[in-house]
Design a protein around this motif. Structure first.
Motif, mmCIF file in Angstrom:
data_model
loop_
_atom_site.group_PDB
_atom_site.id
_atom_site.type_symbol
_atom_site.label_atom_id
_atom_site.label_comp_id
_atom_site.label_asym_id
_atom_site.label_seq_id
_atom_site.Cartn_x
_atom_site.Cartn_y
_atom_site.Cartn_z
ATOM 1 N N PHE A 15 0.833 -1.206 0.000
ATOM 2 C CA PHE A 15 0.000 0.000 0.000
ATOM 3 C C PHE A 15 0.869 1.258 0.000
ATOM 4 O O PHE A 15 0.538 2.246 -0.660
ATOM 5 N N ALA A 16 1.978 1.233 0.737
ATOM 6 C CA ALA A 16 2.885 2.382 0.759
ATOM 7 C C ALA A 16 3.488 2.614 -0.623
ATOM 8 O O ALA A 16 3.629 3.765 -1.056
ATOM 9 N N VAL A 18 2.084 1.866 -3.506
ATOM 10 C CA VAL A 18 1.021 2.448 -4.344
ATOM 11 C C VAL A 18 0.834 3.924 -3.994
ATOM 12 O O VAL A 18 0.744 4.780 -4.872
ATOM 13 N N ALA A 19 0.773 4.232 -2.706
ATOM 14 C CA ALA A 19 0.575 5.620 -2.272
ATOM 15 C C ALA A 19 1.726 6.510 -2.737
ATOM 16 O O ALA A 19 1.510 7.654 -3.141
ATOM 17 N N ALA A 20 2.956 5.967 -2.717
ATOM 18 C CA ALA A 20 4.123 6.741 -3.148
ATOM 19 C C ALA A 20 4.032 7.106 -4.625
ATOM 20 O O ALA A 20 4.587 8.119 -5.052
ATOM 21 N N GLY A 22 1.408 8.140 -6.102
ATOM 22 C CA GLY A 22 0.566 9.328 -6.227
ATOM 23 C C GLY A 22 -0.621 9.217 -7.165
ATOM 24 O O GLY A 22 -1.229 10.219 -7.508
ATOM 25 N N THR A 23 -0.962 8.033 -7.581
ATOM 26 C CA THR A 23 -2.097 7.848 -8.487
ATOM 27 C C THR A 23 -3.398 8.095 -7.740
ATOM 28 O O THR A 23 -3.516 7.806 -6.560
ATOM 29 N N GLU A 24 -4.390 8.615 -8.460
ATOM 30 C CA GLU A 24 -5.691 8.891 -7.867
ATOM 31 C C GLU A 24 -6.781 8.249 -8.708
ATOM 32 O O GLU A 24 -6.547 7.772 -9.809
ATOM 33 N N ALA A 28 -6.162 4.187 -9.247
ATOM 34 C CA ALA A 28 -5.539 3.963 -7.935
ATOM 35 C C ALA A 28 -6.246 2.821 -7.211
ATOM 36 O O ALA A 28 -5.600 1.988 -6.571
ATOM 37 N N TYR A 32 -4.538 -0.469 -5.650
ATOM 38 C CA TYR A 32 -4.715 -0.927 -4.265
ATOM 39 C C TYR A 32 -5.328 -2.327 -4.221
ATOM 40 O O TYR A 32 -4.979 -3.142 -3.370
ATOM 41 N N SER A 172 5.973 6.809 -11.988
ATOM 42 C CA SER A 172 5.335 7.988 -11.372
ATOM 43 C C SER A 172 6.287 9.141 -11.195
ATOM 44 O O SER A 172 7.434 9.121 -11.367
#
Length: 172
Positions: A15-16, A18-20, A22-24, A28, A32, A172
């Motif tokens: 999860f970290a 994926v969060a790094a 920055g996709t929304e 995203a 996830y 990214s």
């Protein structure tokens, strides 16, 4: 048997990653989704060298559903390219399965390649190359450390998952 905290740590790390990136949006959510299922697949494949259909099928259905929704919401990316990348990788890994690679890898790579192909062919190829490179480095290390032999088998699913996350982060 793995350490009792390993599933949580593996999922948090995925999860970290994926969060790094920055996709929304819905894309995203697809990342996830695969991070969650990929964490379980990574642990299962590492333990028993098997990728169960009970996880690879939901991975594919969820990924394609979320990518379709992302496309319907006009998020940047290409559903057609994602489907083509998934099909190409699925065929390639099915052929590789005839030579000894597992069919579970062929099923898993469909979801992962769709996620990567959403961006570009370059990212899809990068994910596969990173997976094979990481597996080769680990295999050489295990051989040099005399922890395996040339005839030893090694689960490839974890490398596919980690290579996919690495390619997404590199993009990214």
């Amino acid at each position: 048997m793995c350490a009792p905290w390993l599933p949580e740590l593996t999922t948090a790390a995925a999860f970290a990653a994926v969060a790094a990136g920055g996709t929304e949006g819905w894309y995203a959510a697809a990342q996830y989704w695969l991070a969650l299922i990929g964490s379980a697949l990574l642990l299962v494949d590492s333990a028993v060298q098997r990728l169960p259909d009970a996880l690879t099928l939901p991975a594919a259905v969820g990924t394609f559903t979320l990518l379709t929704v992302a496309s319907a919401h006009h998020e940047p990316g290409s559903l057609g390219r994602a489907l083509a990348a998934a099909a190409a990788a699925g065929v390639l890994f099915t052929v590789l399965a005839l030579g000894g690679m597992g069919l579970g890898d062929a099923k898993l790579v469909i979801s992962l390649s769709a996620l990567l192909g959403w961006h570009s062919w370059h990212v899809a190829l990068l994910g596969l190359m990173m997976s094979f490179l990481l597996a080769a480095v680990v295999a050489v290390f295990l051989l040099l450390a005399r922890r395996s032999t040339r005839k030893s088998t090694m689960a490839f699913g974890p490398f596919l998952i980690i290579g996919t996350l690495a390619a997404l982060l590199a993009h990214s």
